[in-house]
Design an enzyme around this catalytic site. Structure first.
Site, PDB file in Angstrom:
ATOM      1  N   GLY A  34       0.799  -1.222   0.000  1.00  0.00           N
ATOM      2  CA  GLY A  34       0.000   0.000   0.000  1.00  0.00           C
ATOM      3  C   GLY A  34       0.827   1.265   0.000  1.00  0.00           C
ATOM      4  O   GLY A  34       2.007   1.242  -0.337  1.00  0.00           O
ATOM      5  N   GLU A  80       3.802   6.223  -7.816  1.00  0.00           N
ATOM      6  CA  GLU A  80       3.900   6.011  -9.266  1.00  0.00           C
ATOM      7  C   GLU A  80       4.591   4.682  -9.610  1.00  0.00           C
ATOM      8  O   GLU A  80       4.287   4.085 -10.646  1.00  0.00           O
ATOM      9  CB  GLU A  80       4.642   7.209  -9.867  1.00  0.00           C
ATOM     10  CG  GLU A  80       4.513   7.395 -11.350  1.00  0.00           C
ATOM     11  CD  GLU A  80       3.071   7.408 -11.879  1.00  0.00           C
ATOM     12  OE1 GLU A  80       2.850   6.785 -12.926  1.00  0.00           O
ATOM     13  OE2 GLU A  80       2.183   8.012 -11.238  1.00  0.00           O
ATOM     14  N   HIS A  88       4.301   1.771  -7.994  1.00  0.00           N
ATOM     15  CA  HIS A  88       3.253   0.749  -7.940  1.00  0.00           C
ATOM     16  C   HIS A  88       2.327   0.880  -9.153  1.00  0.00           C
ATOM     17  O   HIS A  88       1.923  -0.119  -9.751  1.00  0.00           O
ATOM     18  CB  HIS A  88       2.397   0.908  -6.684  1.00  0.00           C
ATOM     19  CG  HIS A  88       3.134   0.759  -5.385  1.00  0.00           C
ATOM     20  ND1 HIS A  88       3.212   1.771  -4.454  1.00  0.00           N
ATOM     21  CD2 HIS A  88       3.819  -0.285  -4.864  1.00  0.00           C
ATOM     22  CE1 HIS A  88       3.901   1.348  -3.407  1.00  0.00           C
ATOM     23  NE2 HIS A  88       4.290   0.104  -3.629  1.00  0.00           N
TER      24      HIS A  88
HETATM   25  P1  AMP Z   1       5.993  -2.497  -1.709  1.00  0.00           P
HETATM   26  O1  AMP Z   1       4.642  -1.907  -1.529  1.00  0.00           O
HETATM   27  O2  AMP Z   1       7.101  -1.585  -1.343  1.00  0.00           O
HETATM   28  O3  AMP Z   1       6.110  -3.870  -1.097  1.00  0.00           O
HETATM   29  O4  AMP Z   1       6.167  -2.719  -3.276  1.00  0.00           O
HETATM   30  C1  AMP Z   1       5.246  -3.462  -4.007  1.00  0.00           C
HETATM   31  C2  AMP Z   1       5.829  -3.733  -5.383  1.00  0.00           C
HETATM   32  O5  AMP Z   1       6.085  -2.500  -6.046  1.00  0.00           O
HETATM   33  C3  AMP Z   1       7.161  -4.497  -5.335  1.00  0.00           C
HETATM   34  O6  AMP Z   1       7.193  -5.442  -6.381  1.00  0.00           O
HETATM   35  C4  AMP Z   1       8.159  -3.389  -5.530  1.00  0.00           C
HETATM   36  O7  AMP Z   1       9.374  -3.840  -6.100  1.00  0.00           O
HETATM   37  C5  AMP Z   1       7.421  -2.482  -6.487  1.00  0.00           C
HETATM   38  N1  AMP Z   1       7.964  -1.127  -6.423  1.00  0.00           N
HETATM   39  C6  AMP Z   1       8.128  -0.349  -5.327  1.00  0.00           C
HETATM   40  N2  AMP Z   1       8.708   0.823  -5.649  1.00  0.00           N
HETATM   41  C7  AMP Z   1       8.928   0.779  -6.984  1.00  0.00           C
HETATM   42  C8  AMP Z   1       9.519   1.687  -7.931  1.00  0.00           C
HETATM   43  N3  AMP Z   1       9.999   2.868  -7.555  1.00  0.00           N
HETATM   44  N4  AMP Z   1       9.574   1.311  -9.226  1.00  0.00           N
HETATM   45  C9  AMP Z   1       9.097   0.099  -9.617  1.00  0.00           C
HETATM   46  N5  AMP Z   1       8.526  -0.789  -8.779  1.00  0.00           N
HETATM   47  C10 AMP Z   1       8.449  -0.459  -7.489  1.00  0.00           C
END
Ligand code: AMP
Length: 273
Positions: free
Chosen positions: A22, A26, A28
């Protein structure tokens, strides 16, 4: 969620799945958009998974914005949001854990013991419920992507893993839900993390292949960033994550730093053209 997924698998030729914690940004949204383009239906999950935090302060302070996230998901046409309660994921008596093995021991695994056990277990549980055809993960969490590819392969799971490039702020800082916890001054300095990584890419393009030399130059750039405390810098094989002495094929420079109590990770790929 299970009933919805079963129905979708009958009517939609492909279901894409984007697991998140959550506080959507951008980065996500990029994963969600790519899934929308490549699948008939897309599922977003939002679950701040307690078992992957090895620091309760980090878990407590993790930003949460469920209502806003659901609105965002709705506005870009996501078909379903799965946001289970902790008690649904981990009812009393829950005791199973997936250990992804040696790929999870270095870097994040070294500084966040059992982190990838928490990640692997929760993602396998989510996959078993959502039953998607494709799983979208960000390269921002490079080791997580490698670990989950390995788990999916080792456990013969019927899902394709799609890695999506890192989305950055205009000044280069990798987007992260934790960025909102930086003070204004820390936020300004945090953009230099990416400068240190791109300088390493330039050095690599100019012919430097010695890992110690490349790593030392990243470390010295990071150590000159005010308020920044380095946890690790590693240059590893991009597929196996094994440590290298000389870069022959594709390698990745991964790092973790602290600004105050905010921990940030980032990486870039070194590839000979
Ligand atoms: P998180 O909510 O941080 O667990 O991230 C969920 C998913 O979004 C994971 O697969 C992350 O690698 C991806 N994600 C988070 N930040 C970025 C970003 N800046 N660019 C690309 N993917 C991202």
């Amino acid at each position: 969620m299970r009933e919805w997924s079963q129905l979708q698998r009958q009517v939609a030729s492909s279901v894409g799945f984007v697991p998140t914690m959550g506080a959507l940004h951008e980065g996500h949204l990029q994963l969600l958009r790519q899934s929308r383009e490549e699948n008939v239906a897309t599922v977003l999950s939002i679950f701040v998974n307690p078992t992957q935090f090895n620091n309760s302060n980090d878990f407590d302070k993790y930003p949460r914005s469920m209502e806003h996230d659901i609105e965002l998901a709705r506005s870009i046409g996501i078909d379903a949001v799965y946001a289970p309660e902790s008690s649904t994921m981990y009812p009393e008596g829950f005791d199973t854990s997936i250990d992804p093995g040696s790929i999870a021991r270095s870097m994040e695994g070294e500084f966040r013991p059992r982190h990838f056990e928490g990640v692997s277990t929760v993602v396998v549980k989510l996959l078993n419920t959502v039953k998607p055809h494709r799983l979208y993960l960000g390269q921002k969490d490079f080791q997580q992507l490698a670990v989950l590819r390995h788990v999916v392969s080792d456990l013969d799971m019927d899902v394709s893993v799609v890695g999506v490039p890192t989305i950055r702020e205009n000044d280069g800082l990798a987007m992260s839900s934790r960025n909102v916890r930086l003070t204004e001054e820390q936020r300004r300095h945090a953009s230099s993390i990416y400068s240190a990584l791109t300088a390493c890419q330039t050095q690599f393009r100019n012919g430097e292949r010695n890992v110690d030399v490349l790593k030392d130059s990243v470390l010295s750039r990071l150590s000159s960033i005010p308020m920044c405390k380095v946890e690790y810098v590693s240059i590893v094989d991009a597929d196996t994550l094994e440590t290298l002495r000389v870069v022959h094929q594709a390698a990745v420079v991964c790092l973790a730093v602290y600004f105050g109590d905010v921990r940030l990770i980032d990486n870039v790929i070194l590839r000979s053209e």
